[in-house]
Motif scaffolding. Structure first.
Motif, PDB file in Angstrom:
ATOM      1  N   VAL A  79      33.331  27.009  43.377  1.00 14.32           N
ATOM      2  CA  VAL A  79      34.618  26.631  43.960  1.00 14.32           C
ATOM      3  C   VAL A  79      35.462  27.887  44.197  1.00 14.32           C
ATOM      4  N   ALA A  80      35.471  28.808  43.227  1.00 11.90           N
ATOM      5  CA  ALA A  80      36.236  30.055  43.359  1.00 11.90           C
ATOM      6  C   ALA A  80      35.742  30.875  44.547  1.00 11.90           C
ATOM      7  N   LYS A  81      34.425  30.918  44.756  1.00 11.97           N
ATOM      8  CA  LYS A  81      33.863  31.675  45.884  1.00 11.97           C
ATOM      9  C   LYS A  81      34.321  31.076  47.222  1.00 11.97           C
ATOM     10  N   ILE A  82      34.333  29.751  47.312  1.00 14.38           N
ATOM     11  CA  ILE A  82      34.786  29.090  48.546  1.00 14.38           C
ATOM     12  C   ILE A  82      36.279  29.382  48.769  1.00 14.38           C
ATOM     13  N   LEU A  83      37.075  29.296  47.696  1.00  9.53           N
ATOM     14  CA  LEU A  83      38.501  29.603  47.808  1.00  9.53           C
ATOM     15  C   LEU A  83      38.717  31.054  48.242  1.00  9.53           C
ATOM     16  N   GLN A  84      37.901  31.969  47.704  1.00 12.70           N
ATOM     17  CA  GLN A  84      37.999  33.381  48.082  1.00 12.70           C
ATOM     18  C   GLN A  84      37.774  33.557  49.576  1.00 12.70           C
ATOM     19  N   ASP A  85      36.758  32.865  50.111  1.00 10.07           N
ATOM     20  CA  ASP A  85      36.468  32.961  51.537  1.00 10.07           C
ATOM     21  C   ASP A  85      37.612  32.407  52.387  1.00 10.07           C
ATOM     22  N   LYS A  86      38.179  31.276  51.964  1.00 10.99           N
ATOM     23  CA  LYS A  86      39.222  30.628  52.758  1.00 10.99           C
ATOM     24  C   LYS A  86      40.575  31.331  52.639  1.00 10.99           C
ATOM     25  N   LEU A  87      40.890  31.850  51.440  1.00 11.41           N
ATOM     26  CA  LEU A  87      42.194  32.474  51.216  1.00 11.41           C
ATOM     27  C   LEU A  87      42.160  33.988  51.423  1.00 11.41           C
ATOM     28  N   ARG A  88      40.960  34.549  51.492  1.00  7.46           N
ATOM     29  CA  ARG A  88      40.755  35.993  51.665  1.00  7.46           C
ATOM     30  C   ARG A  88      41.369  36.826  50.545  1.00  7.46           C
ATOM     31  N   VAL A  89      41.309  36.314  49.315  1.00  9.24           N
ATOM     32  CA  VAL A  89      41.733  37.043  48.118  1.00  9.24           C
ATOM     33  C   VAL A  89      40.759  36.727  46.987  1.00  9.24           C
ATOM     34  N   LYS A  90      40.745  37.568  45.968  1.00 10.22           N
ATOM     35  CA  LYS A  90      39.889  37.334  44.814  1.00 10.22           C
ATOM     36  C   LYS A  90      40.466  36.167  44.011  1.00 10.22           C
ATOM     37  N   VAL A  91      39.612  35.255  43.574  1.00 14.24           N
ATOM     38  CA  VAL A  91      40.065  34.064  42.848  1.00 14.24           C
ATOM     39  C   VAL A  91      39.398  34.003  41.473  1.00 14.24           C
ATOM     40  N   ARG A  92      40.209  33.779  40.442  1.00 17.68           N
ATOM     41  CA  ARG A  92      39.701  33.545  39.084  1.00 17.68           C
ATOM     42  C   ARG A  92      40.166  32.158  38.662  1.00 17.68           C
ATOM     43  N   VAL A  93      39.262  31.357  38.128  1.00 14.35           N
ATOM     44  CA  VAL A  93      39.613  30.021  37.645  1.00 14.35           C
ATOM     45  C   VAL A  93      39.719  30.099  36.129  1.00 14.35           C
ATOM     46  N   LEU A  94      40.880  29.698  35.595  1.00 10.58           N
ATOM     47  CA  LEU A  94      41.096  29.703  34.150  1.00 10.58           C
ATOM     48  C   LEU A  94      41.331  28.283  33.669  1.00 10.58           C
ATOM     49  N   GLU A  95      40.725  27.978  32.547  1.00 17.28           N
ATOM     50  CA  GLU A  95      40.989  26.719  31.871  1.00 17.28           C
ATOM     51  C   GLU A  95      42.360  26.851  31.213  1.00 17.28           C
ATOM     52  N   LYS A  96      43.282  25.939  31.512  1.00 13.23           N
ATOM     53  CA  LYS A  96      44.637  26.038  30.960  1.00 13.23           C
ATOM     54  C   LYS A  96      44.584  25.850  29.444  1.00 13.23           C
ATOM     55  N   THR A  97      45.215  26.781  28.741  1.00 13.23           N
ATOM     56  CA  THR A  97      45.249  26.732  27.286  1.00 13.23           C
ATOM     57  C   THR A  97      46.560  27.337  26.798  1.00 13.23           C
ATOM     58  N   ASN A  98      46.978  26.954  25.610  1.00 19.45           N
ATOM     59  CA  ASN A  98      48.191  27.535  25.033  1.00 19.45           C
ATOM     60  C   ASN A  98      47.882  28.832  24.294  1.00 19.45           C
ATOM     61  N   SER A  99      46.619  29.127  24.099  1.00 20.81           N
ATOM     62  CA  SER A  99      46.203  30.314  23.364  1.00 20.81           C
ATOM     63  C   SER A  99      46.165  31.531  24.297  1.00 20.81           C
ATOM     64  N   ILE A 100      46.974  32.534  23.975  1.00 16.80           N
ATOM     65  CA  ILE A 100      46.994  33.754  24.781  1.00 16.80           C
ATOM     66  C   ILE A 100      45.634  34.441  24.707  1.00 16.80           C
ATOM     67  N   LYS A 101      45.019  34.403  23.528  1.00 13.18           N
ATOM     68  CA  LYS A 101      43.706  35.049  23.374  1.00 13.18           C
ATOM     69  C   LYS A 101      42.667  34.382  24.280  1.00 13.18           C
ATOM     70  N   ASN A 102      42.634  33.050  24.311  1.00 11.34           N
ATOM     71  CA  ASN A 102      41.655  32.351  25.161  1.00 11.34           C
ATOM     72  C   ASN A 102      41.896  32.646  26.639  1.00 11.34           C
ATOM     73  N   SER A 103      43.166  32.653  27.050  1.00 14.40           N
ATOM     74  CA  SER A 103      43.482  32.972  28.447  1.00 14.40           C
ATOM     75  C   SER A 103      43.038  34.394  28.779  1.00 14.40           C
ATOM     76  N   ALA A 104      43.330  35.326  27.865  1.00 13.50           N
ATOM     77  CA  ALA A 104      42.961  36.730  28.093  1.00 13.50           C
ATOM     78  C   ALA A 104      41.451  36.878  28.181  1.00 13.50           C
ATOM     79  N   MET A 105      40.718  36.190  27.310  1.00  8.04           N
ATOM     80  CA  MET A 105      39.253  36.283  27.328  1.00  8.04           C
ATOM     81  C   MET A 105      38.706  35.787  28.668  1.00  8.04           C
TER      82      MET A 105
END
Length: 170
Positions: free
Chosen positions: A85-111
């Motif tokens: 999905v991120a690769k398709i979004l990258q092609d359509k939006l012409r920017v690098k896309v990272r998908v993150l699972e929403k979490t309250n943990s800063i460590k998990n988001s950073a990882m």
């Protein structure tokens, strides 16, 4: 059952917003870029990725040439499918896309965000004015593995968690 989004499906499809959706746009909770991303995700759900129906869209954060997509995955949505999905979004939006699972943990988001670089740890720094700052430690040998420049990643994590976040390479 469809992908959960902050706006009504009819409003997103038509581009004409009801009072509730318009107030979300006016308050800045949803912006034009979010709407663009949601439209693409809804198209993908209908055509290629039926598994998106169990997922929840939270927010898209755009920073220069990097977009961070915050989502809650459903049980059928795997990491490999999110990568596609991120690769398709990258092609359509012409920017690098990272998908993150929403979490309250800063460590998990950073990882998730800093991958493939490893997070050594997260320190909490209490500042004299009573505010808190989080320092994410990354190994000097893995600096080149960061997906973007440290300042960009810091501002992304700060936006996601609404608090000051710094990345320290040691």
């Amino acid at each position: 059952m469809r992908m959960k989004i902050p706006l009504d499906y009819v409003c997103v499809r038509s581009g004409l917003f009801c009072d509730r959706c318009q107030s979300l746009v006016d308050e800045g909770k949803v912006d034009d870029f979010d709407i663009e991303v949601i439209k693409i995700l809804l198209d993908l759900e209908e055509t290629q990725f039926k598994e998106l129906k169990d997922s929840t869209y939270d927010k898209a954060i755009k920073l220069n040439h990097l977009v961070i997509l915050l989502v809650n995955s459903g049980p059928t949505m795997t990491q490999q499918k999110w990568i596609k999905v991120a690769k398709i979004l990258q092609d359509k939006l012409r920017v690098k896309v990272r998908v993150l699972e929403k979490t309250n943990s800063i460590k998990n988001s950073a990882m998730q965000l800093l991958s493939p670089a490893r997070v050594l740890g997260v320190n909490t720094v209490w500042l004299p004015d009573g505010s808190v700052q989080y320092v994410i430690r990354v190994s000097k040998t893995e600096r080149r593995m960061l997906p973007a420049e440290a300042g960009l990643l810091e501002s992304a994590l700060s936006k996601i968690h609404s608090t000051a976040v710094r990345i320290r390479v040691e």
